[in-house]
Scaffold this active site. Structure first.
Site, mmCIF file in Angstrom:
data_model
loop_
_atom_site.group_PDB
_atom_site.id
_atom_site.type_symbol
_atom_site.label_atom_id
_atom_site.label_comp_id
_atom_site.label_asym_id
_atom_site.label_seq_id
_atom_site.Cartn_x
_atom_site.Cartn_y
_atom_site.Cartn_z
ATOM 1 N N HIS A 190 -3.688 10.340 1.996
ATOM 2 C CA HIS A 190 -3.361 11.763 2.003
ATOM 3 C C HIS A 190 -3.077 12.351 0.628
ATOM 4 O O HIS A 190 -2.885 13.563 0.514
ATOM 5 C CB HIS A 190 -2.177 12.017 2.941
ATOM 6 N N HIS A 191 -3.045 11.532 -0.426
ATOM 7 C CA HIS A 191 -2.852 12.080 -1.763
ATOM 8 C C HIS A 191 -4.177 12.449 -2.434
ATOM 9 O O HIS A 191 -4.180 12.916 -3.567
ATOM 10 C CB HIS A 191 -2.102 11.083 -2.651
ATOM 11 N N CYS A 192 -5.290 12.231 -1.745
ATOM 12 C CA CYS A 192 -6.601 12.501 -2.336
ATOM 13 C C CYS A 192 -7.203 13.760 -1.729
ATOM 14 O O CYS A 192 -7.154 13.966 -0.516
ATOM 15 C CB CYS A 192 -7.538 11.317 -2.088
#
Length: 310
Positions: A142-144
């Site tokens: 989810h950080h991409c």
């Protein structure tokens, strides 16, 4: 434009909609030990489930590696080209010595496992719609977003799952996507721009424990589903909320995590919405056991079973 992906495959009805591949696990000269993330946890989850006689290899769906063409559904070519530089991957994975590796080794031992997990999430999305639920034992990067990686996340598997079948930046202006995020407001990444895409922000303080956390999960998941009826729920079931996690900063117990997963799956069942679970972050060695125990609990509670497709 649609393309002829090889990620979707026919799955026997005797298989559980649980997606995994041994290629998920990252091991290379001990470099994986330089990051707090347990890059072999996915295999450990499967081993625990096998030990409990819950799963066998023939009962799972084998994930396939996402190709560059698959990834371009969301990612810019510029971003994919940047991953051919080892120093870029070292920054994303937060493992500095990766800088010194030839990129072909980085592709083989670091990015290929992440591309396989990404393919697993895309396949699991299809299965969730067909079967009513699915679990990718990996994924949840989810950080991409489409043109930026970070936090051990090189590919935007959640966005790819939604569009093929950092995601907050990708859905900034998409009213069809409703994002609920329950998180420690004080930790990484602190991306104020991305937060504008969250429809329901639930910001927690350091050390939030079971009672407060679970009350907020129950309240806000139900409120979100009363505001928006999705075609599918994608559940980023990170275990970095566990007490003692070096990065999460919360104090939720193992039992609390298992209860949280049960509550989310129960909400999906109550509203007759297919659900896809990805396992995401969690930076303690015993999180694999918790994930396995949670899956077993979902089964024992009748929330994952061979119920009729939606």
């Amino acid at each position: 434009m649609p393309h002829d992906t090889k990620l979707y495959q026919e799955v026997s009805k005797t298989c559980w909609p649980i997606v995994y591949s041994p290629r998920y696990n990252i091991t290379f000269m001990g470099l994986e030990k330089l990051h707090p993330f347990d890059s072999g946890k996915w295999g450990k989850v499967i081993n625990f489930l096998k030990e409990e006689n819950f799963l066998a290899d023939v009962m799972m769906v084998e994930a396939r590696e996402a190709t560059e063409e698959d990834l371009r559904v969301v990612h810019t070519q510029r971003y994919l080209n940047r991953l051919k530089w080892s120093f870029v991957v070292a920054t994303i994975t937060e493992i500095p010595p990766v800088i010194f590796l030839p990129n072909f080794l980085v592709q083989r031992h670091v990015l290929r496992p992440l591309r396989t997990q990404t393919g697993g999430t895309i396949m699991a999305g299809k299965l969730a719609i067909e079967r009513g639920w699915a679990i990718n034992i990996g994924g949840g990067f989810h950080h991409c977003s489409s043109d930026k990686g970070g936090g051990f996340c090189a590919y935007a598997d959640i966005t790819l799952s939604i569009k093929g079948n950092g995601h907050e930046r990708d859905f900034m202006d998409d009213s069809r996507v409703y994002i609920v995020d329950i998180y420690n407001r004080n930790i990484y990444p602190g991306d104020g721009f991305a937060k504008r895409a969250i429809k329901r922000k639930v910001e927690l303080e350091w050390g939030t424990g079971d009672t407060d956390y679970l009350q907020k999960v129950a309240e806000h998941v139900e409120a979100a589903l009363s505001e928006h009826k999705p075609n599918v729920m994608i559940y980023n079931a990170g275990t970095d909320i566990l007490e003692g996690d070096p990065l999460g900063g919360l104090s939720v117990s193992a039992e609390g995590i298992i209860k949280r997963d049960e509550m989310v799956f129960q909400a999906a069942r109550n509203h007759n919405i297919p659900i896809l679970m990805v396992t995401s972050g969690g930076y303690q060695k015993h999180t694999a056991r918790i994930i396995a125990d949670s899956i077993l609990n979902l089964y024992n509670m009748g929330l994952i079973d061979h119920f009729e497709p939606i």
